[in-house]
Design an enzyme around this catalytic site. Sequence first.
Site, PDB file in Angstrom:
ATOM      1  N   THR A 199      -2.056  19.552  14.419  1.00 43.66           N
ATOM      2  CA  THR A 199      -2.589  18.663  15.458  1.00 43.66           C
ATOM      3  C   THR A 199      -3.973  19.184  15.820  1.00 43.66           C
ATOM      4  O   THR A 199      -4.093  20.264  16.414  1.00 43.66           O
ATOM      5  CB  THR A 199      -1.686  18.686  16.706  1.00 43.66           C
ATOM      6  OG1 THR A 199      -0.369  18.311  16.318  1.00 43.66           O
ATOM      7  CG2 THR A 199      -2.195  17.696  17.759  1.00 43.66           C
ATOM      8  N   LYS A 245      -1.237  10.337  16.910  1.00 41.18           N
ATOM      9  CA  LYS A 245      -0.610  11.558  17.446  1.00 41.18           C
ATOM     10  C   LYS A 245      -1.251  11.925  18.794  1.00 41.18           C
ATOM     11  O   LYS A 245      -0.557  12.274  19.753  1.00 41.18           O
ATOM     12  CB  LYS A 245      -0.797  12.674  16.420  1.00 41.18           C
ATOM     13  CG  LYS A 245      -0.490  14.071  16.892  1.00 41.18           C
ATOM     14  CD  LYS A 245       0.973  14.399  16.846  1.00 41.18           C
ATOM     15  CE  LYS A 245       1.213  15.764  17.467  1.00 41.18           C
ATOM     16  NZ  LYS A 245       2.588  16.002  17.779  1.00 41.18           N
ATOM     17  N   ASN A 249      -0.173   9.414  21.429  1.00 41.30           N
ATOM     18  CA  ASN A 249       1.242   9.654  21.737  1.00 41.30           C
ATOM     19  C   ASN A 249       1.390  10.877  22.637  1.00 41.30           C
ATOM     20  O   ASN A 249       2.116  10.841  23.642  1.00 41.30           O
ATOM     21  CB  ASN A 249       2.023   9.860  20.436  1.00 41.30           C
ATOM     22  CG  ASN A 249       3.449  10.266  20.725  1.00 41.30           C
ATOM     23  OD1 ASN A 249       4.271   9.455  21.133  1.00 41.30           O
ATOM     24  ND2 ASN A 249       3.751  11.536  20.548  1.00 41.30           N
ATOM     25  N   TYR A 260      -0.910  12.275  24.537  1.00 50.02           N
ATOM     26  CA  TYR A 260      -1.508  11.995  25.841  1.00 50.02           C
ATOM     27  C   TYR A 260      -0.471  11.315  26.740  1.00 50.02           C
ATOM     28  O   TYR A 260      -0.235  11.727  27.876  1.00 50.02           O
ATOM     29  CB  TYR A 260      -2.750  11.100  25.692  1.00 50.02           C
ATOM     30  CG  TYR A 260      -3.171  10.532  27.025  1.00 50.02           C
ATOM     31  CD1 TYR A 260      -3.725  11.356  27.992  1.00 50.02           C
ATOM     32  CD2 TYR A 260      -2.943   9.197  27.340  1.00 50.02           C
ATOM     33  CE1 TYR A 260      -4.055  10.865  29.240  1.00 50.02           C
ATOM     34  CE2 TYR A 260      -3.273   8.693  28.581  1.00 50.02           C
ATOM     35  CZ  TYR A 260      -3.831   9.533  29.529  1.00 50.02           C
ATOM     36  OH  TYR A 260      -4.131   9.045  30.768  1.00 50.02           O
ATOM     37  N   MET A 261       0.151  10.274  26.187  1.00 47.09           N
ATOM     38  CA  MET A 261       1.089   9.511  27.005  1.00 47.09           C
ATOM     39  C   MET A 261       2.311  10.327  27.385  1.00 47.09           C
ATOM     40  O   MET A 261       2.743  10.339  28.536  1.00 47.09           O
ATOM     41  CB  MET A 261       1.540   8.276  26.229  1.00 47.09           C
ATOM     42  CG  MET A 261       1.177   6.999  26.926  1.00 47.09           C
ATOM     43  SD  MET A 261       1.697   5.596  25.978  1.00 47.09           S
ATOM     44  CE  MET A 261       3.014   5.012  27.001  1.00 47.09           C
ATOM     45  N   LYS A 312       1.956  -2.550  46.925  1.00 50.28           N
ATOM     46  CA  LYS A 312       2.721  -2.333  48.163  1.00 50.28           C
ATOM     47  C   LYS A 312       3.841  -1.297  47.922  1.00 50.28           C
ATOM     48  O   LYS A 312       3.995  -0.343  48.678  1.00 50.28           O
ATOM     49  CB  LYS A 312       3.312  -3.673  48.637  1.00 50.28           C
ATOM     50  CG  LYS A 312       4.107  -3.626  49.906  1.00 50.28           C
ATOM     51  CD  LYS A 312       5.603  -3.953  49.800  1.00 50.28           C
ATOM     52  CE  LYS A 312       6.072  -4.944  48.803  1.00 50.28           C
ATOM     53  NZ  LYS A 312       7.517  -5.005  48.633  1.00 50.28           N
TER      54      LYS A 312
HETATM   55  P1  NAD Z   1       2.358  28.606  15.397  1.00 52.37           P
HETATM   56  O1  NAD Z   1       1.353  29.301  16.241  1.00 52.37           O
HETATM   57  O2  NAD Z   1       3.808  28.968  15.527  1.00 52.37           O
HETATM   58  O3  NAD Z   1       1.982  28.815  13.852  1.00 52.37           O
HETATM   59  C1  NAD Z   1       0.692  28.851  13.360  1.00 52.37           C
HETATM   60  C2  NAD Z   1       0.682  29.711  12.119  1.00 52.37           C
HETATM   61  O4  NAD Z   1      -0.652  29.706  11.585  1.00 52.37           O
HETATM   62  C3  NAD Z   1       1.039  31.169  12.407  1.00 52.37           C
HETATM   63  O5  NAD Z   1       2.027  31.626  11.512  1.00 52.37           O
HETATM   64  C4  NAD Z   1      -0.267  31.899  12.196  1.00 52.37           C
HETATM   65  O6  NAD Z   1      -0.117  33.242  11.733  1.00 52.37           O
HETATM   66  C5  NAD Z   1      -0.929  31.028  11.161  1.00 52.37           C
HETATM   67  N1  NAD Z   1      -2.368  31.220  11.067  1.00 52.37           N
HETATM   68  C6  NAD Z   1      -3.265  31.322  12.074  1.00 52.37           C
HETATM   69  N2  NAD Z   1      -4.501  31.527  11.553  1.00 52.37           N
HETATM   70  C7  NAD Z   1      -4.380  31.507  10.216  1.00 52.37           C
HETATM   71  C8  NAD Z   1      -5.290  31.636   9.151  1.00 52.37           C
HETATM   72  N3  NAD Z   1      -6.594  31.839   9.348  1.00 52.37           N
HETATM   73  N4  NAD Z   1      -4.817  31.582   7.904  1.00 52.37           N
HETATM   74  C9  NAD Z   1      -3.498  31.383   7.678  1.00 52.37           C
HETATM   75  N5  NAD Z   1      -2.583  31.248   8.638  1.00 52.37           N
HETATM   76  C10 NAD Z   1      -3.012  31.317   9.900  1.00 52.37           C
HETATM   77  O7  NAD Z   1       2.137  27.060  15.635  1.00 52.37           O
HETATM   78  P2  NAD Z   1       3.162  25.846  15.324  1.00 52.37           P
HETATM   79  O8  NAD Z   1       4.037  25.619  16.504  1.00 52.37           O
HETATM   80  O9  NAD Z   1       3.771  26.061  13.989  1.00 52.37           O
HETATM   81  O10 NAD Z   1       2.139  24.623  15.272  1.00 52.37           O
HETATM   82  C11 NAD Z   1       1.332  24.354  14.140  1.00 52.37           C
HETATM   83  C12 NAD Z   1       0.650  23.017  14.351  1.00 52.37           C
HETATM   84  O11 NAD Z   1       1.633  22.008  14.532  1.00 52.37           O
HETATM   85  C13 NAD Z   1      -0.239  22.993  15.599  1.00 52.37           C
HETATM   86  O12 NAD Z   1      -1.407  22.269  15.298  1.00 52.37           O
HETATM   87  C14 NAD Z   1       0.635  22.300  16.618  1.00 52.37           C
HETATM   88  O13 NAD Z   1      -0.132  21.658  17.628  1.00 52.37           O
HETATM   89  C15 NAD Z   1       1.385  21.322  15.747  1.00 52.37           C
HETATM   90  N6  NAD Z   1       2.682  20.861  16.271  1.00 52.37           N
HETATM   91  C16 NAD Z   1       3.538  21.745  16.865  1.00 52.37           C
HETATM   92  C17 NAD Z   1       4.774  21.278  17.324  1.00 52.37           C
HETATM   93  C18 NAD Z   1       5.757  22.223  17.974  1.00 52.37           C
HETATM   94  O14 NAD Z   1       6.761  21.731  18.519  1.00 52.37           O
HETATM   95  N7  NAD Z   1       5.565  23.531  17.903  1.00 52.37           N
HETATM   96  C19 NAD Z   1       5.127  19.931  17.179  1.00 52.37           C
HETATM   97  C20 NAD Z   1       4.244  19.074  16.526  1.00 52.37           C
HETATM   98  C21 NAD Z   1       3.023  19.566  16.074  1.00 52.37           C
END
Ligand code: NAD
Length: 296
Positions: free
Chosen positions: A96, A171, A174, A176-177, A240
């Site tokens: 994201t 995304k 979604n 935001y809302m 109201k």
């Molecule tokens: P997280 O922090 O658990 O995982 C991120 C991973 O990226 C980590 O393992 C980290 O070591 C790795 N990383 C960071 N810098 C790096 C680099 N330079 N090279 C290689 N690896 C690197 O995050 P997450 O919860 O897995 O989220 C990942 C994405 O998914 C985000 O953009 C988040 O917004 C999106 N997202 C998360 C959820 C959720 O419920 N957690 C849901 C939908 C979307």
Amino acid sequence: MALIAFIGLGQMGSPMAANLIKKGHRLTVYDINQPAVDQLVAAGANAAASPALAAKGAEFVITMLPNGDLVERVLFGESGVVESLSAQALVIDMSTIHPLQSDALCQKMRQRGFSYMDAPVGRTSEQAVTGNLLILAGGSAEQVERARDVLMCMGSELVNCQGPGMGIRVKLVNNYMSIALNALSAEAAVMCEALGLSLDVAISVMSNTAAGKGHFTTSWPNKVLKGDLTPAFMIDLAHKDLGIALDVANQLHVPMPLGAAAREVYSQAKAGGRGKQDWSAILAHVRTTAGRPENH
Ligand code: NAD
């Protein structure tokens, strides 16, 4: 079965990569966090020492990283993906990130002759584990079709969002809302508590009203979305009722900052002559205050 490079093995990426392996794909993984890599290797992946080495020979490169700067670094930084990427490969960013940064990355990849699409996901890490994510696929029709089987190893539903950058846009809206609604819902829940009203009763009532279901699928489809602003429930009356709720909350010392902001929107709509229009005409009001045409 495809050779896939998977970069970013966090809460989301790790189970997503594991599901790709379970479905028979060959994975090369990269993360700066060694224990996360070790876990995937134990599940059958190969480890690479850099994004470039991970991408070598891959048909698909998937990134699942915390933000757009990291996606940029992984793609274009030192030992980045583009150093070894095949022109036939498809890079799928499932993180994201900021939509304009996604557009810029897409453009930069295109300029270098590479194929890139956005496919962020809805739902949480629980669905990442069970393979039931909602996949919001941007990209061209050809890219979406090419990626479909791979993406569906991680999700139970794929929406073709109809164009490059549209997955990350939907995304964003979604989130935001749902994020703003979470805070509004909390205001309402605390008001229930202050009123001595059972939250269970409130939840059961509101599960069947626009409050719980949202307006997109309840009050809007047959009214403002069809250009019909004749009142089923007038803005005057909504204003109201909102005023009464804020007054009660004030007496009970329940802060309602979002409700108070909403009242200003209804006040503006009334002042703009919409008091006798349907409450869904709030959309027409917000459109015009944004300098946009009242009808889309
Ligand atoms: P997280 O922090 O658990 O995982 C991120 C991973 O990226 C980590 O393992 C980290 O070591 C790795 N990383 C960071 N810098 C790096 C680099 N330079 N090279 C290689 N690896 C690197 O995050 P997450 O919860 O897995 O989220 C990942 C994405 O998914 C985000 O953009 C988040 O917004 C999106 N997202 C998360 C959820 C959720 O419920 N957690 C849901 C939908 C979307």
